[in-house]
Enzyme design. Structure first.
Site, PDB file in Angstrom:
ATOM      1  CE  LYS A   1      -3.535 -23.650  41.527  1.00  0.00           C
ATOM      2  NZ  LYS A   1      -4.180 -22.405  41.112  1.00  0.00           N
TER       3      LYS A   1
ATOM      4  CD  GLN B   1      -4.807 -20.769  37.847  1.00  0.00           C
ATOM      5  OE1 GLN B   1      -5.129 -21.692  38.591  1.00  0.00           O
ATOM      6  NE2 GLN B   1      -3.802 -19.969  38.128  1.00  0.00           N
TER       7      GLN B   1
ATOM      8  CG  ASP C   1      -8.171 -19.965  44.895  1.00  0.00           C
ATOM      9  OD1 ASP C   1      -7.207 -20.472  45.504  1.00  0.00           O
ATOM     10  OD2 ASP C   1      -8.192 -19.814  43.652  1.00  0.00           O
TER      11      ASP C   1
END
Ligand code: NAD
Length: 282
Positions: free
Chosen positions: A51, A95, A118
């Site tokens: 990322k 994460q 997200d």
């Protein structure tokens, strides 16, 4: 049979994001992404490194808050709050998975929904269900982009989604439903999986089980999308679909690697740029 090339499309999307970022920078705005990484899970570290690399490629400023496995929930909450308040940060990504002592849902709910790139905050989940503009989770959103690129319209198609997690299967189901597909969703307790997949125009699988979908489980000409990422004993990366045999039967298929995987990161870049664009109007 045609291969749906996620790698090529992801490069295209990242190039578009790079142009958008350049335009934003001309207006004094550098999109920013903050990643919170807890513990030493090697897969999570690899994903975060990928990322970061993509952010660099497209010109997004990124910062990774690395925290030890035994960090307290309050400390993570403090960092999220700090990032919520930081005007240079447009996207916040926690994460997953997090260590067991952490209440994941509580932390996801603490992220400002407008920075929730997200798409896991309950506000964005609810908006997605209602068909409103929202940040949708990157992996299923990547699948939708891939279908669009190849002119595959889900409208009116019978689609079987296999796997019903909050980050893959459920948002996949909602995106497809919003696109007017007829959606059937299966999971570990589904009695007869093949009975559901066999008649579907499209099978989308995200489970994490090597060889789950075999040729006898798909009809001739079906579209097969493989979200699964598994490591074989000899270290090869494979999906959930028995690719060799299934690819002979279907009309379109995604490879693993090189299918849905690269699309996920491209969508993260796209969502972060989308969030930064809000600053132009602010
Ligand atoms: P998860 O463990 O949270 O969920 C798995 C789902 O599969 C559950 O709904 C479970 O009920 C279902 N399931 C398990 N065994 C089954 C079976 N035998 N038949 C039918 N359904 C079954 O996993 P997840 O986080 O949703 O990830 C699923 C897979 O997708 C994994 O392989 C993961 O690595 C991959 N993944 C890929 C990307 C990507 O970028 N391509 C992103 C996220 C996850």
């Amino acid at each position: 049979m045609e291969i749906l090339d996620g790698r090529a499309l992801s490069s295209e999307i990242k190039a578009r994001c790079k142009e958008d970022v350049a335009k934003l920078k001309e207006r004094g705005i550098t999109p920013g992404l903050a990643v919170i990484l807890v513990g030493d899970d090697p897969a999570s570290h690899t994903y975060v490194a990928m990322k970061e690399k993509s952010c660099k490629e497209v010109g997004i400023y990124s910062i990774v808050h690395k925290m030890p496995e035994d960090i307290s929930q309050d400390k993570i909450l403090e960092t999220i709050e700090m990032m919520n308040q930081n005007p240079n940060i447009d996207g916040i990504l926690l994460q997953l998975p997090l260590p067991e002592h952490i209440n994941t849902q509580k932390l996801l709910s603490a992220i400002d929904p407008q920075k929730d790139v997200d798409g896991f905050h309950p506000t964005n989940v609810g908006k997605l269900v209602l068909g409103l503009d929202a940040f949708a989770p990157c992996t299923p959103l990547g699948v939708m982009e891939l279908l669009k690129k190849y002119d595959i319209d889900p409208k009116g198609k019978d689609v079987c989604v296999v796997g019903a997690s909050n980050i893959v299967g459920k948002p996949m189901m909602n995106l497809l439903l919003n696109a007017n597909a007829t959606v059937d969703i299966c999971h570990i307790y589904t009695k007869d999986l093949a009975a559901h997949t066999r008649d579907a125009d499209m099978v989308i699988v995200g489970v994490g089980k090597i060889g789950l979908i075999t040729a006898d489980m798909v009809k001739d000409g079906a579209i097969v999308i493989d979200i699964g990422i598994n490591k074989t004993e000899d270290g090869k990366i494979v999906g959930d679909v028995a690719y060799e045999e299934v690819s002979k039967k279907c009309s379109y298929i995604t490879p693993v690697p090189g299918g849905v995987g690269p699309m996920t990161i491209a969508m993260l870049m796209q969502n972060t740029v989308k969030s930064a664009k809000r600053r132009v109007d602010a």
